[in-house]
Structures are given as C-alpha cells and as structure tokens.
Scaffold this active site. Structure first.
Site, PDB file in Angstrom:
ATOM      1  N   ARG A   1       0.843  -1.188   0.000  1.00  0.00           N
ATOM      2  CA  ARG A   1       0.000   0.000   0.000  1.00  0.00           C
ATOM      3  C   ARG A   1       0.882   1.243   0.000  1.00  0.00           C
ATOM      4  NH1 ARG A   1      -3.244  -2.813  -1.580  1.00  0.00           N
ATOM      5  NH2 ARG A   1      -5.356  -3.281  -0.834  1.00  0.00           N
TER       6      ARG A   1
ATOM      7  N   HIS B   1      -0.715   0.405  -9.763  1.00  0.00           N
ATOM      8  CA  HIS B   1      -1.445  -0.422  -8.790  1.00  0.00           C
ATOM      9  C   HIS B   1      -2.119  -1.617  -9.469  1.00  0.00           C
ATOM     10  CE1 HIS B   1      -3.625  -0.297  -4.647  1.00  0.00           C
ATOM     11  NE2 HIS B   1      -3.373  -1.529  -5.031  1.00  0.00           N
TER      12      HIS B   1
END
Length: 309
Positions: free
Chosen positions: A224, A272
């Site tokens: 993250r 991502h």
C-alpha cells in the site's frame, strides 16, 4: 436475497456472469442502482462511499475484492457487527508472486541500469552475483508474502522474511519484532513490501528504516502507498542508499502528474496492478462464503480489525 457489487476498477458484467454460473438464484445489483436496500444480504466491494454499507439493514457479509481492507477500515460508519471477508484466492496469489519474482529478477540482474545504458547508447556489461549470493527480504509473511518468499527461495535466492508475529517457513529465515526488523533490514539487498496496512505499519518505508539497508539496495513496494514516506524514498534514491525502486502503490492514486516519481531515472512506476482479483477464480470464493453464511458454517478469512487484517 441480493448481492451488491461496487467497484470503479472492475467489470461488473464479468463478475455477474462468473457468479451467476455458480449461484444463479443470487440477484446481482450494481452500485448505485441498489433497488430495495432491505433485499441486500451480501456486498462485494472495493472502495465504497463512506457510510454506504451502514444503510443496508439486512447485510450479512461484506466481501472485500482485494487482499487489503484499508478501503473499508477507513469508513467510520462501517457496521461493526457485520463480518468482513478479505480476498484469499489462488489467482490473486499467483499474480502477485509472478510480479514479485519479475521485479526481484529485474533488480537482481540490474536491468534498470541496462535501460539507462540503452538510452545513452552505451555498451557495457554489468557483472551480477548468482541468486544464492543475493539477499532478498520480504516484509509481511501472510498468504501473498509467504508464497513469494517460497518461490524466490526455490529459485535459489537467500530469502528472509519479517512479520508482526514469528513465523516458521522452510528454507526462509524469519524475523519478528522491532529488533528483528532492524536485523532483517541490515541483511536485505532487495526489499519487498507485502505488509497489510495497519497503524503499526504505516510509514514503515521511512528514512530511519531505509538507512539500515545495505547501501545500493533496491525497493519493491506492492503493498500500500501508506507504507511509504515518499520524500524519504526519493531522498534515499538520490543519495544512492537505494539503487532503484519498483513502486506499484502510492499514497495518492492515481499518481499526480506533478510527482517526481514519474521522471525519476531509478524508479519504475506501476499503476497499482501488480496483481488483480480475477473473477474467473475469485467468484468461487465469494460463492463459497455465501453458502457458508447461508448454512451457518464458519466464514474463512474474516478480518480482525484490531490487528488490521
């Protein structure tokens, strides 16, 4: 009985077809066309609007479409009495391991340096060690981290791992705790972050910890963006403490055009997508969870929000 689907990055029609093949009696509703809220007993969710789930009075299970659950944990109105199931799926695990192995090999063989040389039209061989002489460290030894560590060890790398609590994996040197983290970082030449994002792991990729790595180490963050202090990572790259970085996640996404990461010669930016949840394999996990809830059996992979995963 209905399932509510909400994701801005996934094809609802593909998910609907995959689930219908396994559970044709389940009504599939797509946000924001939720119909009668009282009909919704299950939610398959990625990054829902804050407070949206609290309005579903008969909700029984919330299924996160990814391994991470910070998109739900950040909702102050998330119903505390509704179980949240994180996605644990062989397709998601395989995709992440593929990406991590690719990124580790890219840094191990210094492909990032060859890319620079190509742009400079410079023909120069770079000698690199063999895998047994390269120390790779995995931050986080959950389902994803453990699989990546095992596959890298199979390729011959000298692999270690760090986790909040002590783990034991064959062929992997495992560390835990604060002192264990420092020892782990000091011996890691290629660092892979696969931690869950919790209060204790936010900002773990900071100057203090990056300085413990051997000079010229490489960083791979596929966890993250909140794990990373961007200014500290950039400073480590500019000073040579880090030789290169592969970054799949950022504190702000999409990554702003003004971010220095875009143009940094030592950084590979990935949007991502190191691993994505594929309905072809993951739909079965959702259906298994619904069937367990229907029959009163225990749910698998239920999130413990006190731990953060």
């Amino acid at each position: 009985m209905a399932l509510l689907f909400k994701s801005d990055t996934d094809r609802a029609d593909i998910w609907q077809d995959a689930i219908a093949k396994l559970m044709p009696d389940l009504e599939f509703r797509i946000w924001p066309e939720i119909g009668e809220p009282a009909d919704i007993e299950y939610a398959l969710i990625w990054n829902p609007p804050k407070g949206a789930l609290s309005k579903l009075a008969n909700l029984k299970v919330i299924f996160s479409m990814g391994a991470g659950i910070d998109h739900l944990a950040s909702d102050p109105d998330l119903p505390a009495d509704i179980p949240v199931v994180r996605m644990v799926d062989e397709g998601l695990t395989l995709g992440m391991t593929e990406f991590v192995v690719m990124a580790v090999l890219r840094h191990h063989r210094r492909i990032h340096d060859y890319e620079v040389q190509q742009r400079q039209k410079r023909w120069e061989q770079i000698v690199t060690p063999l895998a047994p002489d390269r120390k790779v460290g995995i931050l986080g030894l959950g389902v994803l981290g453990s699989d990546a560590a095992e596959k890298l060890a199979y390729l011959g790398f000298d692999v270690s791992g760090w986790s909040r609590t002590q783990k034991n994996l064959p062929g992997i040197e495992c560390f835990s705790g604060e002192e264990g983290l420092r020892t782990f970082l000091r011996r890691t030449e290629i660092l892979v972050c696969l931690l869950p994002l919790t209060e204790s792991t936010k900002g773990i990729l900071k100057a203090e910890n990056l300085s413990l790595l051997p000079q010229g180490a490489c960083l791979i963050n596929v966890a993250r963006g909140g794990h990373m202090i961007p200014e500290d990572v950039l400073a480590a790259l500019d000073s040579g403490q880090l030789a290169a970085a592969t970054l799949d996640v950022f504190p702000e996404e999409p990554l702003p055009e003004s971010s220095p990461f875009w143009q940094h010669s030592k950084v590979l930016v990935i949007p991502h997508c190191a691993s994505v949840t594929l309905p072809t394999t993951a739909a079965a996990k959702v259906v298994e969870g619904i069937e367990a809830a229907r029959s009163g059996k225990p749910l698998q992979n239920v999130v413990d929000f006190e731990r953060g995963y």
